[in-house]
Scaffold this motif. Structure first.
Motif, PDB file in Angstrom:
ATOM      1  N   ILE A  22       0.835  -1.203   0.000  1.00  0.00           N
ATOM      2  CA  ILE A  22       0.000   0.000   0.000  1.00  0.00           C
ATOM      3  C   ILE A  22       0.869   1.252   0.000  1.00  0.00           C
ATOM      4  N   GLU A  23       1.925   1.245   0.774  1.00  0.00           N
ATOM      5  CA  GLU A  23       2.816   2.402   0.813  1.00  0.00           C
ATOM      6  C   GLU A  23       3.505   2.629  -0.530  1.00  0.00           C
ATOM      7  N   SER A  24       3.941   1.557  -1.195  1.00  0.00           N
ATOM      8  CA  SER A  24       4.660   1.732  -2.463  1.00  0.00           C
ATOM      9  C   SER A  24       3.734   2.034  -3.635  1.00  0.00           C
ATOM     10  N   MET A  25       2.509   1.523  -3.593  1.00  0.00           N
ATOM     11  CA  MET A  25       1.565   1.736  -4.703  1.00  0.00           C
ATOM     12  C   MET A  25       0.803   3.047  -4.577  1.00  0.00           C
ATOM     13  N   ASN A  26       0.593   3.518  -3.344  1.00  0.00           N
ATOM     14  CA  ASN A  26      -0.234   4.692  -3.111  1.00  0.00           C
ATOM     15  C   ASN A  26      -1.551   4.560  -3.894  1.00  0.00           C
ATOM     16  N   PRO A  27      -2.328   3.532  -3.605  1.00  0.00           N
ATOM     17  CA  PRO A  27      -3.499   3.236  -4.432  1.00  0.00           C
ATOM     18  C   PRO A  27      -4.638   4.230  -4.263  1.00  0.00           C
ATOM     19  N   GLU A  28      -5.458   4.294  -5.323  1.00  0.00           N
ATOM     20  CA  GLU A  28      -6.707   5.052  -5.251  1.00  0.00           C
ATOM     21  C   GLU A  28      -7.680   4.334  -4.324  1.00  0.00           C
ATOM     22  N   ALA A  29      -7.630   2.992  -4.351  1.00  0.00           N
ATOM     23  CA  ALA A  29      -8.516   2.184  -3.522  1.00  0.00           C
ATOM     24  C   ALA A  29      -7.882   0.816  -3.321  1.00  0.00           C
ATOM     25  N   ALA A  30      -8.185   0.207  -2.182  1.00  0.00           N
ATOM     26  CA  ALA A  30      -7.735  -1.167  -1.893  1.00  0.00           C
ATOM     27  C   ALA A  30      -8.860  -1.871  -1.151  1.00  0.00           C
ATOM     28  N   TYR A  31      -9.235  -3.038  -1.670  1.00  0.00           N
ATOM     29  CA  TYR A  31     -10.320  -3.818  -1.072  1.00  0.00           C
ATOM     30  C   TYR A  31      -9.819  -5.228  -0.798  1.00  0.00           C
ATOM     31  N   PHE A  32     -10.269  -5.794   0.304  1.00  0.00           N
ATOM     32  CA  PHE A  32      -9.845  -7.118   0.720  1.00  0.00           C
ATOM     33  C   PHE A  32     -11.095  -7.940   0.991  1.00  0.00           C
ATOM     34  N   THR A  33     -11.155  -9.127   0.381  1.00  0.00           N
ATOM     35  CA  THR A  33     -12.344  -9.964   0.472  1.00  0.00           C
ATOM     36  C   THR A  33     -11.939 -11.408   0.242  1.00  0.00           C
ATOM     37  N   SER A  34     -12.924 -12.264   0.046  1.00  0.00           N
ATOM     38  CA  SER A  34     -12.620 -13.629  -0.379  1.00  0.00           C
ATOM     39  C   SER A  34     -13.248 -13.848  -1.751  1.00  0.00           C
ATOM     40  N   THR A  35     -12.559 -14.610  -2.572  1.00  0.00           N
ATOM     41  CA  THR A  35     -13.045 -14.954  -3.899  1.00  0.00           C
ATOM     42  C   THR A  35     -12.869 -16.453  -4.071  1.00  0.00           C
ATOM     43  N   ASN A  36     -13.969 -17.134  -4.300  1.00  0.00           N
ATOM     44  CA  ASN A  36     -13.925 -18.590  -4.445  1.00  0.00           C
ATOM     45  C   ASN A  36     -13.175 -19.248  -3.293  1.00  0.00           C
ATOM     46  N   GLY A  37     -13.396 -18.740  -2.087  1.00  0.00           N
ATOM     47  CA  GLY A  37     -12.802 -19.322  -0.897  1.00  0.00           C
ATOM     48  C   GLY A  37     -11.357 -18.946  -0.633  1.00  0.00           C
ATOM     49  N   GLN A  38     -10.812 -18.003  -1.400  1.00  0.00           N
ATOM     50  CA  GLN A  38      -9.423 -17.583  -1.184  1.00  0.00           C
ATOM     51  C   GLN A  38      -9.381 -16.114  -0.774  1.00  0.00           C
ATOM     52  N   ARG A  39      -8.466 -15.799   0.131  1.00  0.00           N
ATOM     53  CA  ARG A  39      -8.246 -14.399   0.498  1.00  0.00           C
ATOM     54  C   ARG A  39      -7.806 -13.657  -0.761  1.00  0.00           C
ATOM     55  N   THR A  40      -8.419 -12.491  -0.992  1.00  0.00           N
ATOM     56  CA  THR A  40      -8.164 -11.757  -2.229  1.00  0.00           C
ATOM     57  C   THR A  40      -8.045 -10.272  -1.940  1.00  0.00           C
ATOM     58  N   ALA A  41      -7.099  -9.640  -2.631  1.00  0.00           N
ATOM     59  CA  ALA A  41      -6.936  -8.189  -2.572  1.00  0.00           C
ATOM     60  C   ALA A  41      -7.178  -7.614  -3.962  1.00  0.00           C
ATOM     61  N   PHE A  42      -7.946  -6.533  -4.017  1.00  0.00           N
ATOM     62  CA  PHE A  42      -8.146  -5.763  -5.244  1.00  0.00           C
ATOM     63  C   PHE A  42      -7.573  -4.387  -4.980  1.00  0.00           C
ATOM     64  N   ILE A  43      -6.559  -4.004  -5.736  1.00  0.00           N
ATOM     65  CA  ILE A  43      -5.874  -2.735  -5.500  1.00  0.00           C
ATOM     66  C   ILE A  43      -5.864  -1.934  -6.794  1.00  0.00           C
ATOM     67  N   VAL A  44      -6.440  -0.732  -6.751  1.00  0.00           N
ATOM     68  CA  VAL A  44      -6.486   0.167  -7.902  1.00  0.00           C
ATOM     69  C   VAL A  44      -5.400   1.215  -7.705  1.00  0.00           C
TER      70      VAL A  44
END
Length: 94
Positions: free
Chosen positions: A29-51
């Motif tokens: 997060i510090e290196s990307m400086n994202p517009e948004a970051a979301y954390f969830t599960s997808t098909n039973g796996q921990r998942t991060a979506f980072i814009v």
């Protein structure tokens, strides 16, 4: 850009227990400086979506490697916000 990181459950659980996964997320997060970051599960796996905004494709290894090293499968694709889409559509046919 949209970076999607899907983590192997066993590897991620160990990384949570030893404290390395939260550090990976914080550093990313510090290196990307994202517009948004979301954390969830997808098909039973921990998942991060980072814009985030990637200025040069040469940044990709530095940004993605921490996730690979944490046992994640990583996908990166270009995405647009509404303003970008409107600009693109306005330029159709020119």
């Amino acid at each position: 850009m949209l970076l999607t990181a899907r983590f192997d459950n066993a590897t991620a659980t160990k990384a949570i227990e030893d404290g390395s996964l939260p550090k990976t997320f914080q550093a990313a997060i510090e290196s990307m400086n994202p517009e948004a970051a979301y954390f969830t599960s997808t098909n039973g796996q921990r998942t991060a979506f980072i814009v985030f905004d990637m200025q040069e494709s040469s940044q990709l290894p530095v940004l993605a490697e921490p996730f690979f090293a944490s046992g994640a499968s990583v996908a990166v694709r270009p995405v647009m916000n509404l303003e970008d889409l409107q600009t693109g559509l306005a330029n159709l046919g020119r």
